[in-house]
Structure formats: structure tokens, C-alpha cells
Enzyme design. Structure first.
Site, short mmCIF file in Angstrom:
data_model
loop_
_atom_site.label_atom_id
_atom_site.label_comp_id
_atom_site.label_asym_id
_atom_site.label_seq_id
_atom_site.Cartn_x
_atom_site.Cartn_y
_atom_site.Cartn_z
N ASP A 30 0.87 -1.18 0.00
CA ASP A 30 0.00 0.00 0.00
C ASP A 30 0.90 1.22 0.00
OD1 ASP A 30 -0.04 1.29 2.97
OD2 ASP A 30 0.07 -0.89 3.15
N ASP A 119 -10.74 3.52 4.60
CA ASP A 119 -9.70 3.40 5.61
C ASP A 119 -10.19 4.06 6.90
OD1 ASP A 119 -7.44 3.60 7.17
OD2 ASP A 119 -6.17 4.49 5.63
N GLU A 121 -9.34 4.40 10.97
CA GLU A 121 -8.33 4.19 12.01
C GLU A 121 -8.30 5.39 12.94
OE1 GLU A 121 -4.18 4.80 10.31
OE2 GLU A 121 -5.30 4.24 8.50
#
Length: 334
Positions: A30, A119, A121
Site C-alpha cells: 500500500d 480506511d 483508524e
């Protein structure tokens, strides 16, 4: 994967290191604007098979390196996918999905593009925005935000967005919600094994095992074969089948394309039972009790209705059974 984390150094894969090995499964990377210039040919020769590339963050940031990285991965023969770094406090989930879709996150059925990634987080900007690791959203509000994002992405692409997260963040910020098991899981856990999964998932699809691997950017693996990885980048046919008994002599079957792309060569096989035979089936081939129909192409949203006429016996249960792919349909008349 945070925009603020970073190694802005030039990433050269495979220099003096031999072929990279995944902890398990198919190896991948990534990358983001922080990764720097990437030698994609070396990533491929070092064993890399896929890459996730940062496209957007929140509702106002587009990675300046996205286009080059995304194209470079594909040119080197890698399967690639785009990801969006969520900022749930800035705007609602649907709005950020639209921003992602408009700036690199749109899925295309070219066989080399993975579904987009959401994503999720810890908030990396706590000192700047004063929010906690969950962006000051309650678990219920966070679940709503994720639903809004994933629902809009699915509406616009026909694919389920991949969710990148850690087990600890998911438990804390969503209350360990089990509502997203339809979305493939990309688990972040740096170490020797994936560890315990968030609730709702029985397995991970991708695993980020290190922030920095032997190839460019983060170290990742796909939990399956290379063929299965390619399948994830391929449009799955989405066809629905329904039927109706009009009377003891007449049956209809409707086949509809509910997926995002055209479907070709749809086969419908049928057989009459109860002592009857097929006597009429426009556009199809039939003989005795059997009938076969083929639909050359169904565009997105298109449906075809087929009508079958039989010569039944006077009494008893009669009907027709149909098979379309893995779908079986039993139309029964009394």
C-alpha cells in the site's frame, strides 16, 4: 496509511533483498503520496501482485501522486485499488464516498481494479482538531457514518467497499459492530499473525502486517490465491430470477440484470412435470418436456420475460422447474 505518517524517501523494491515473501497468501503493497517515487517493475519482480493507492482524504484532499501510482501499478502488471482515508467528523459518509468516487475511487470492470477501500483508524490529528481517536463520534453515529459511505459506494459501483481497520479501533469506535460482514476486511495488525478479528468477520481478505515492508510502502498479503485475487477485480454477474404461474397451462419467468455491468449469454433451462409437455415457448428451443432459452445480452437494469405454454393433464399437480446459473425455480400449479 495516515497522511501524516511518513517515509518520504525513494522506494526501490527488491534491491539486494531477493524476492519478497508474504506472511501468508499473495503479497502486495500500500502506498501514498508519502511513499515517494516507486519502481513498480521492481515491485513486480520482487513478488508483488497487488497495490492499494491512496486517492483521497476527508472531503478536501486528493493525493498528488495518485494518478501516477495507480497507473504505474497497472502498467507493471499488478492488480490495484484506491483507498479513502476517512475523516468522519468533517462531513457525512455519503458525501465522502462521492468525493472518493469523483477523485479516483470509481471501480471499473477492467479485471485489474479492486473495489475501493474505506480506511478507518485512529484520528491522527487530535492535537489539531481536538477530537478523540473516534473523531468524537459515538459508536452508533460511527456505524451510521460507515453505512452511509458503504451504501453510496455500492449504489454507484455495484461493489462492496473493502474496509481497512484494526480490531481495537473497530471495537472502540463502532462498539464491535457486526453489520458490515458483506464488506471484505483489510485488517491492519503489525506482527507475525493477524490475531483476533473484529466482530462480524470470519476471515480477513487482506492483511497489513507491517508499516514498511521489503517492497514499496506497507507490507500486505491477500488471503487466497492469485486467481482469487483476480476474481475480486472482476465484475460478478448479478442476475435475479422470478416466476409466475398464470394458470395450469401458462408460466412466465423473468430474468433481470441487477448488477453494474452487462451480462452475456444467460442460459435458462426448464422442464415440465406432472404428465405435461411444452407446446409453445417463443424465442426458445423445446421438445417434449424440456425447454432451453438463451439471452445473448442483458444491459444494466434490463429484464427479459419468457412465456411458456404447456399441454397439461386434466387433474393433479403440474408445473415447470427452471435453472438459471445457480438459481433454481419451481413453478407449481394444482
Amino acid at each position: 496509511m495516515k497522511r501524516v505518517l511518513a517515509m518520504a524517501a525513494l522506494a526501490l523494491a527488491g534491491v539486494g533483498m531477493g524476492t519478497a515473501q508474504a506472511a501468508n497468501g499473495v503479497i502486495g503493497v500500500d502506498v501514498s503520496n508519502w511513499t515517494g517515487e516507486i519502481d513498480w517493475a521492481s515491485v513486480a519482480s520482487g513478488g508483488g501482485k497487488f497495490a492499494f493507492v491512496m486517492a483521497t482524504e476527508g472531503g478536501d484532499f486528493i493525493s498528488p501522486t495518485f494518478a501516477a501510482q495507480f497507473a504505474g501499478a497497472a502498467d507493471a502488471g499488478l492488480v490495484r485499488g484506491a483507498y479513502h482515508f476517512a475523516q468522519p467528523h468533517e462531513s457525512d459518509g455519503a458525501a465522502q464516498a462521492e468525493y472518493f468516487l469523483a477523485n479516483g475511487g470509481r471501480w471499473t470492470g477492467d479485471g485489474v481494479t479492486l473495489p475501493g477501500v474505506l480506511d478507518l483508524e485512529d484520528n491522527p490529528y487530535t492535537a489539531r482538531n481536538g477530537k478523540n481517536n473516534c473523531y468524537d463520534l459515538s459508536p452508533a453515529d460511527m456505524v451510521t457514518w460507515i453505512k452511509d459511505f458503504t451504501k453510496r459506494y455500492h449504489q454507484r459501483t455495484g461493489r462492496q467497499a473493502i474496509i481497512y481497520t484494526t480490531t481495537s479501533w473497530w471495537r472502540t469506535c463502532t462498539g464491535d459492530s457486526a453489520k458490515f460482514k458483506a464488506n471484505p476486511l483489510w485488517l491492519a495488525r503489525w506482527g507475525a499473525d493477524p490475531g483476533e478479528l473484529p466482530k462480524g468477520w470470519e476471515k480477513h481478505t487482506f492483511w497489513q502486517s507491517a508499516e514498511k515492508g521489503t517492497l514499496a510502502g506497507g507490507q500486505n498479503s491477500f488471503n487466497g490465491s492469485e486467481a482469487e485475487l483476480r476474481e475480486l477485480a472482476t465484475s460478478a454477474a448479478e442476475v435475479t430470477v422470478s416466476g409466475q404461474v398464470r394458470n395450469r397451462r401458462t408460466y412466465t419467468v423473468t430474468v433481470a440484470n441487477t448488477g453494474p455491468y452487462p451480462v452475456t449469454n444467460v442460459k435458462i433451462s426448464g422442464r415440465a412435470y406432472g404428465g405435461q409437455k411444452v407446446v409453445k415457448a417463443p424465442g426458445c428451443k423445446f421438445s417434449g418436456t424440456a425447454v432451453t432459452c438463451r439471452v445473448a445480452k442483458l444491459n444494466r437494469g434490463q429484464k427479459v420475460r419468457l412465456t411458456f405454454t404447456t399441454k397439461p393433464r386434466a387433474k393433479g399437480v403440474v408445473g415447470m422447474r427452471f435453472t438459471v446459473g445457480t438459481v433454481e425455480l419451481d413453478l407449481k400449479a394444482r
